[in-house]
Design a protein around this motif. Structure first.
Motif, mmCIF file in Angstrom:
data_model
loop_
_atom_site.group_PDB
_atom_site.id
_atom_site.type_symbol
_atom_site.label_atom_id
_atom_site.label_comp_id
_atom_site.label_asym_id
_atom_site.label_seq_id
_atom_site.Cartn_x
_atom_site.Cartn_y
_atom_site.Cartn_z
ATOM 1 N N SER A 80 -0.873 -5.069 -31.543
ATOM 2 C CA SER A 80 -1.197 -3.810 -32.224
ATOM 3 C C SER A 80 -2.409 -3.131 -31.595
ATOM 4 N N GLY A 81 -3.427 -3.931 -31.242
ATOM 5 C CA GLY A 81 -4.614 -3.368 -30.593
ATOM 6 C C GLY A 81 -4.289 -2.800 -29.226
ATOM 7 N N PHE A 82 -3.438 -3.476 -28.488
ATOM 8 C CA PHE A 82 -3.016 -3.003 -27.165
ATOM 9 C C PHE A 82 -2.266 -1.673 -27.294
ATOM 10 N N LEU A 83 -1.375 -1.588 -28.280
ATOM 11 C CA LEU A 83 -0.620 -0.354 -28.498
ATOM 12 C C LEU A 83 -1.556 0.796 -28.878
ATOM 13 N N ASN A 84 -2.539 0.513 -29.728
ATOM 14 C CA ASN A 84 -3.538 1.532 -30.062
ATOM 15 C C ASN A 84 -4.215 2.073 -28.816
ATOM 16 N N MET A 85 -4.591 1.170 -27.915
ATOM 17 C CA MET A 85 -5.280 1.588 -26.692
ATOM 18 C C MET A 85 -4.365 2.422 -25.793
ATOM 19 N N LEU A 86 -3.106 2.057 -25.700
ATOM 20 C CA LEU A 86 -2.164 2.833 -24.901
ATOM 21 C C LEU A 86 -1.990 4.245 -25.468
ATOM 22 N N VAL A 87 -1.853 4.327 -26.790
ATOM 23 C CA VAL A 87 -1.691 5.635 -27.430
ATOM 24 C C VAL A 87 -2.939 6.492 -27.215
ATOM 25 N N ALA A 88 -4.120 5.886 -27.397
ATOM 26 C CA ALA A 88 -5.377 6.621 -27.194
ATOM 27 C C ALA A 88 -5.506 7.078 -25.742
ATOM 28 N N ALA A 89 -5.097 6.214 -24.811
ATOM 29 C CA ALA A 89 -5.162 6.559 -23.390
ATOM 30 C C ALA A 89 -4.202 7.705 -23.067
ATOM 31 N N ARG A 90 -3.014 7.624 -23.633
ATOM 32 C CA ARG A 90 -2.028 8.697 -23.429
ATOM 33 C C ARG A 90 -2.562 10.040 -23.938
ATOM 34 N N ASP A 91 -3.096 10.029 -25.152
ATOM 35 C CA ASP A 91 -3.548 11.277 -25.772
ATOM 36 C C ASP A 91 -4.766 11.859 -25.067
ATOM 37 N N ALA A 92 -5.594 10.968 -24.480
ATOM 38 C CA ALA A 92 -6.800 11.430 -23.778
ATOM 39 C C ALA A 92 -6.517 11.765 -22.312
ATOM 40 N N LYS A 93 -5.244 11.562 -21.905
ATOM 41 C CA LYS A 93 -4.839 11.832 -20.515
ATOM 42 C C LYS A 93 -5.704 11.070 -19.498
ATOM 43 N N VAL A 94 -5.914 9.797 -19.806
ATOM 44 C CA VAL A 94 -6.647 8.908 -18.898
ATOM 45 C C VAL A 94 -5.841 8.752 -17.609
ATOM 46 N N LYS A 95 -6.522 8.686 -16.478
ATOM 47 C CA LYS A 95 -5.820 8.611 -15.187
ATOM 48 C C LYS A 95 -5.041 7.304 -15.037
ATOM 49 N N ARG A 96 -5.692 6.182 -15.350
ATOM 50 C CA ARG A 96 -5.008 4.895 -15.120
ATOM 51 C C ARG A 96 -5.484 3.860 -16.122
ATOM 52 N N PHE A 97 -4.543 3.035 -16.558
ATOM 53 C CA PHE A 97 -4.779 1.986 -17.553
ATOM 54 C C PHE A 97 -4.496 0.648 -16.880
#
Length: 324
Positions: free
Chosen positions: A100-117
């Motif tokens: 669940s924490g990993f999914l939260n981070m992916l969603v936050a990264a997607r919404d913030a348009k982070v270059k790379r995860f």
């Protein structure tokens, strides 16, 4: 303008080493940690650095994730509950944090348009596969709740890459060790646990007959892999996973011999300590050895520290930093 990196779990063993390295490289570094397994003393030297920011928060809280990713170019996601035995004792918390924490981070990264995860995957994903060396495209069935969570991370990262266009790279860590790895607590890793026992002139306990083997990987090699994964411009190298290891294996008996040798240089009594053997641990795989050919080819990975070189450095660090 300095590029900004978010390091989740930045107060932990691997995370704090990454914080230190990238600060020396001139990056702006944000550390997100809830201090459940990380320690403030790991990052205390950075707190007055103007390029360092600490957010005390939890990846299980999407608001904390959103705050942490703000302005980040890259994410190095290290936050997780490690340990196979811990996951067997408490699978629900392990899943909450690691999935669940990993999914939260992916969603936050997607919404913030982070270059790379770039995220910490695990060699536990190989499960019951008996193939040696381990190659990224051949895995078995997971042998613990922890292994399931780390495999699910890879599946989620792959889907987010395909569905949302996020660049992701997973690093399957193989038995990482080195400075700042915590020797205390019920789920301490084997090298710091053995070192602490030997320094106290107590007998370490090996699970099984000592012939189980691992691809022990020094922290500096892991830092190199994170940097290569973060910065590669090779399109073929992204949206996939890599073994992060040295590419050699050591039995627990040989590990114990080396530890006693290096520690006895500080205290000769250590060379005489007997080893105790106990039962095998549930969920443990007998042998682990990584192929690092994929990382060599696509990321130009070239690990600088053999297990023995890393062990000498780690032992000296523990001798100077652990209470005896």
């Amino acid at each position: 303008m300095k590029q900004s990196i978010l390091i989740t779990g930045g107060a932990g063993f691997i995370g704090s080493n990454l914080c230190e390295y990238f600060l020396t490289k001139g990056y702006k570094v944000t550390c997100l940690d809830n201090f459940s397994t990380g320690h403030l003393h790991n990052i205390t030297p950075f707190l007055n650095n103007p390029n360092f920011k600490l957010i005390e928060g939890d990846i299980r809280n999407i608001i904390d994730c959103q705050e942490a990713v703000s302005g980040a170019t890259f994410i190095l996601h290290q936050a997780a509950l490690g340990s196979v035995p811990r996951s067997i004792n408490d699978p629900i918390t392990t899943n909450d944090v690691n999935v669940s924490g990993f999914l939260n981070m992916l969603v936050a990264a997607r919404d913030a348009k982070v270059k790379r995860f770039v995220y910490a995957a695990s060699s536990s994903t190989y499960g019951d596969s008996e193939e040696l060396p381990k190659r990224e495209d051949i895995i078995g069935k997971p042998l613990s709740p922890y292994a399931i969570t780390k495999y699910v991370n890879e599946l989620y990262a792959d889907i987010f890459s395909k569905t949302y266009g996020i660049e992701t790279i997973g690093l399957r860590y193989f038995n990482v060790f080195g400075r700042r790895q915590d020797p205390n607590g019920a789920y301490a890793a084997v090298i710091p646990l053995f070192v602490k026992k030997l320094m106290k002139l107590e007998s370490p306990i090996i699970n099984g007959d000592g012939n189980n083997s691992r691809d022990f990987t020094y922290i500096n090699n892991v830092i190199q892999m994170n940097e290569l994964a973060m910065l590669t411009n090779n399109k073929e190298a992204i949206n996939t996973v890599y073994n992060t290891a040295f590419g050699d294996r050591t039995t627990l008996n040989d590990l114990m011999t080396s530890l006693k040798k290096y520690l006895s240089e500080f205290d000769p009594q250590i060379s005489t300590i007997e080893t105790i053997y106990g039962p095998n641990r549930s969920g443990d795989i007998p042998h682990s050895l990584a192929s690092i050919e994929k990382a060599r080819k696509l990321l130009h990975y070239n690990p600088q520290f053999s297990m023995q070189q890393g062990l000498q450095e780690a032992v000296a660090w523990y001798w100077n930093n652990l209470e005896k």
